[in-house]
Design an enzyme around this catalytic site. Structure first.
Site, PDB file in Angstrom:
ATOM      1  N   TYR A 154      13.145  13.416  26.127  1.00 46.49           N
ATOM      2  CA  TYR A 154      14.125  14.036  25.079  1.00 46.49           C
ATOM      3  C   TYR A 154      14.276  13.074  23.965  1.00 46.49           C
ATOM      4  O   TYR A 154      14.093  13.827  23.382  1.00 46.49           O
ATOM      5  CB  TYR A 154      15.411  14.113  26.033  1.00 46.49           C
ATOM      6  CG  TYR A 154      16.846  14.122  25.078  1.00 46.49           C
ATOM      7  CD1 TYR A 154      17.440  15.443  24.702  1.00 46.49           C
ATOM      8  CD2 TYR A 154      17.557  12.764  24.352  1.00 46.49           C
ATOM      9  CE1 TYR A 154      17.743  15.556  23.799  1.00 46.49           C
ATOM     10  CE2 TYR A 154      18.646  13.112  23.472  1.00 46.49           C
ATOM     11  CZ  TYR A 154      18.630  14.542  23.740  1.00 46.49           C
ATOM     12  OH  TYR A 154      20.265  15.109  22.619  1.00 46.49           O
TER      13      TYR A 154
ATOM     14  N   SER B   1      28.994  26.413  22.403  1.00 48.22           N
ATOM     15  CA  SER B   1      29.748  25.208  23.239  1.00 48.22           C
ATOM     16  C   SER B   1      29.684  23.899  22.630  1.00 48.22           C
ATOM     17  O   SER B   1      28.352  23.877  21.298  1.00 48.22           O
ATOM     18  CB  SER B   1      29.002  25.060  24.785  1.00 48.22           C
ATOM     19  OG  SER B   1      28.347  24.140  24.996  1.00 48.22           O
TER      20      SER B   1
ATOM     21  N   THR C 184      22.416  28.176  15.681  1.00 46.75           N
ATOM     22  CA  THR C 184      21.915  28.152  17.291  1.00 46.75           C
ATOM     23  C   THR C 184      22.513  27.424  17.966  1.00 46.75           C
ATOM     24  O   THR C 184      23.008  26.066  18.047  1.00 46.75           O
ATOM     25  CB  THR C 184      20.276  27.305  17.791  1.00 46.75           C
ATOM     26  OG1 THR C 184      20.052  25.961  17.225  1.00 46.75           O
ATOM     27  CG2 THR C 184      19.803  28.817  15.929  1.00 46.75           C
TER      28      THR C 184
ATOM     29  N   GLY D  51      27.628  22.355  18.300  1.00 50.87           N
ATOM     30  CA  GLY D  51      27.268  23.386  18.118  1.00 50.87           C
ATOM     31  C   GLY D  51      28.399  24.275  17.744  1.00 50.87           C
ATOM     32  O   GLY D  51      28.909  24.519  16.284  1.00 50.87           O
TER      33      GLY D  51
HETATM   34  P1  NDP Z   1      26.463  21.993  24.582  1.00 53.85           P
HETATM   35  O1  NDP Z   1      25.612  21.945  26.037  1.00 53.85           O
HETATM   36  O2  NDP Z   1      27.556  21.475  24.981  1.00 53.85           O
HETATM   37  O3  NDP Z   1      26.048  22.821  24.069  1.00 53.85           O
HETATM   38  C1  NDP Z   1      24.822  23.766  23.951  1.00 53.85           C
HETATM   39  C2  NDP Z   1      24.139  24.612  23.051  1.00 53.85           C
HETATM   40  O4  NDP Z   1      22.782  25.618  23.071  1.00 53.85           O
HETATM   41  C3  NDP Z   1      24.620  26.152  24.166  1.00 53.85           C
HETATM   42  O5  NDP Z   1      25.929  26.491  23.216  1.00 53.85           O
HETATM   43  C4  NDP Z   1      24.074  26.203  24.723  1.00 53.85           C
HETATM   44  O6  NDP Z   1      24.680  27.331  25.215  1.00 53.85           O
HETATM   45  C5  NDP Z   1      22.682  26.447  23.952  1.00 53.85           C
HETATM   46  N1  NDP Z   1      21.826  26.769  23.853  1.00 53.85           N
HETATM   47  C6  NDP Z   1      21.298  25.913  25.045  1.00 53.85           C
HETATM   48  N2  NDP Z   1      19.853  26.488  25.108  1.00 53.85           N
HETATM   49  C7  NDP Z   1      19.765  26.680  24.550  1.00 53.85           C
HETATM   50  C8  NDP Z   1      18.646  27.503  24.152  1.00 53.85           C
HETATM   51  N3  NDP Z   1      17.388  27.820  24.723  1.00 53.85           N
HETATM   52  N4  NDP Z   1      18.389  28.909  23.225  1.00 53.85           N
HETATM   53  C9  NDP Z   1      19.479  28.768  22.439  1.00 53.85           C
HETATM   54  N5  NDP Z   1      20.769  28.620  23.236  1.00 53.85           N
HETATM   55  C10 NDP Z   1      20.486  27.650  23.636  1.00 53.85           C
HETATM   56  O7  NDP Z   1      25.610  20.587  24.213  1.00 53.85           O
HETATM   57  P2  NDP Z   1      25.882  19.646  22.869  1.00 53.85           P
HETATM   58  O8  NDP Z   1      26.279  20.098  21.902  1.00 53.85           O
HETATM   59  O9  NDP Z   1      26.138  18.268  23.896  1.00 53.85           O
HETATM   60  O10 NDP Z   1      24.284  19.466  22.416  1.00 53.85           O
HETATM   61  C11 NDP Z   1      23.808  19.903  21.297  1.00 53.85           C
HETATM   62  C12 NDP Z   1      22.473  19.183  20.400  1.00 53.85           C
HETATM   63  O11 NDP Z   1      23.235  18.040  20.305  1.00 53.85           O
HETATM   64  C13 NDP Z   1      21.831  19.280  21.136  1.00 53.85           C
HETATM   65  O12 NDP Z   1      20.647  19.895  20.351  1.00 53.85           O
HETATM   66  C14 NDP Z   1      21.388  17.927  21.835  1.00 53.85           C
HETATM   67  O13 NDP Z   1      20.372  17.134  22.136  1.00 53.85           O
HETATM   68  C15 NDP Z   1      22.141  17.143  20.484  1.00 53.85           C
HETATM   69  N6  NDP Z   1      23.151  16.126  21.005  1.00 53.85           N
HETATM   70  C16 NDP Z   1      23.914  16.160  21.542  1.00 53.85           C
HETATM   71  C17 NDP Z   1      24.574  14.773  21.522  1.00 53.85           C
HETATM   72  C18 NDP Z   1      25.566  14.374  22.998  1.00 53.85           C
HETATM   73  O14 NDP Z   1      25.828  13.160  22.910  1.00 53.85           O
HETATM   74  N7  NDP Z   1      26.686  15.357  23.517  1.00 53.85           N
HETATM   75  C19 NDP Z   1      24.211  13.312  21.447  1.00 53.85           C
HETATM   76  C20 NDP Z   1      23.000  13.788  20.079  1.00 53.85           C
HETATM   77  C21 NDP Z   1      22.564  14.738  20.223  1.00 53.85           C
HETATM   78  P3  NDP Z   1      23.588  28.279  26.447  1.00 53.85           P
HETATM   79  O15 NDP Z   1      23.491  27.241  27.678  1.00 53.85           O
HETATM   80  O16 NDP Z   1      24.102  29.653  26.700  1.00 53.85           O
HETATM   81  O17 NDP Z   1      22.684  29.122  26.242  1.00 53.85           O
END
Ligand code: NDP
Length: 247
Positions: free
Chosen positions: A149, A15, A11, A18
């Site tokens: 968060y 980007s 999921t 993921g």
């Molecule tokens: P991004 O914003 O790069 O990616 C998030 C992804 O989730 C996108 O594909 C977005 O696509 C999708 N998304 C967001 N909301 C929803 C939704 N409600 N339903 C379906 N898809 C959704 O974030 P990151 O890669 O940085 O983060 C990914 C995970 O890693 C998250 O859970 C974050 O909390 C966790 N994380 C990230 C860190 C970091 O430093 N980057 C550190 C620790 C944890 P779209 O917007 O098109 O829906």
């Protein structure tokens, strides 16, 4: 480690972290399905990942979207071997300035979204399947302004610990991978413009391996935990942060 013939759902695979996970699983032979809420991002990611990857538009906080997603997966693949519940996001709000809208949006995606993403997937998952939840080191070390968060990510740790008891005997494993700061667009956008440079420099010094994390670092950890090589690992939170939260 091979994922040949396996079906994997990531999921939020369009980007950041993921996308990195989806690429890694595809490179190991899995048929990968990614979700997100924006068609254009999904299409670009599907192209970038290549192979037999499929993008399905679905908001994890919308239960009808999840029903349609799993109906599509059942029709096309019949089963699901790997589920990575990665979609999530964070907000910065100190106590005193937390709004109901912020609370609802973060909890709806990061907890409600994960609960129903996993619960609705289970009927498609057989013995030997694996679930990985993407947490955050904010679960143990949120720092200021990250309470909402951090609470959702701490919640994921407890979901996993309870769920492995609930599904005891099914042969399905559930673990959490908790990244530290990972170089993604979302991390960049997370901090205010006037403080970004200073905060990023600080985060880099916190890591004991001398750099910020990359999506690939998380992808490798997820690929291991979801594989048969990790068959005796269940209910753990694996922290992948270059040691930052351990010192
Ligand atoms: P991004 O914003 O790069 O990616 C998030 C992804 O989730 C996108 O594909 C977005 O696509 C999708 N998304 C967001 N909301 C929803 C939704 N409600 N339903 C379906 N898809 C959704 O974030 P990151 O890669 O940085 O983060 C990914 C995970 O890693 C998250 O859970 C974050 O909390 C966790 N994380 C990230 C860190 C970091 O430093 N980057 C550190 C620790 C944890 P779209 O917007 O098109 O829906």
């Amino acid at each position: 480690m091979s994922y040949e013939g396996k079906v994997a759902l990531v999921t939020g695979g369009s980007s950041g972290i993921g996308l990195g996970i989806a690429k890694e699983l595809a490179s190991l032979g899995a048929k990968v399905i990614i979700t997100g809420r924006q068609d254009a991002k999904l299409d670009a990611a599907v192209k970038e990942i290549g192979g037999a990857t499929k993008g399905i538009k679905a908001d994890v906080s919308d239960l009808e979207d999840l029903d349609t997603l799993y109906a599509d997966i059942k029709a096309e693949y019949a089963t699901l071997d790997i589920l990575v519940a990665n979609a999530g996001f964070g907000i910065l709000a100190p106590l005193g300035a937390i709004t109901e809208e912020q609370y609802d949006s973060v909890f709806d995606t990061n907890l409600k979204g994960v609960i129903f993403t996993v619960q609705k997937a289970l009927p498609l998952m057989a013995s030997g399947s694996a679930v990985v939840l993407i947490g955050s080191t904010a679960s143990i070390q949120p720092g200021g302004s990250m309470s909402v968060y951090g609470a959702t990510k701490a919640g994921l740790r407890n979901l996993a610990r309870s769920w492995i008891e609930d599904i005891r005997g099914t042969g399905i494993r559930i673990n959490v991978v908790s990244p530290g700061p990972i170089k993604t667009q979302s991390l960049h956008d997370y901090f205010p413009d006037d403080k970004r440079e200073e905060i990023m420099a600080y985060l880099e010094t916190r890591s004991t391996v001398g750099r910020l994390g990359k999506p690939e670092d998380i992808a490798k950890a997820v690929a291991f935990l979801a594989s048969e090589d990790a068959g005796y690992i269940n209910g753990v939170e694996l922290i992948v942060d270059g040691g930052a939260s351990q010192v």
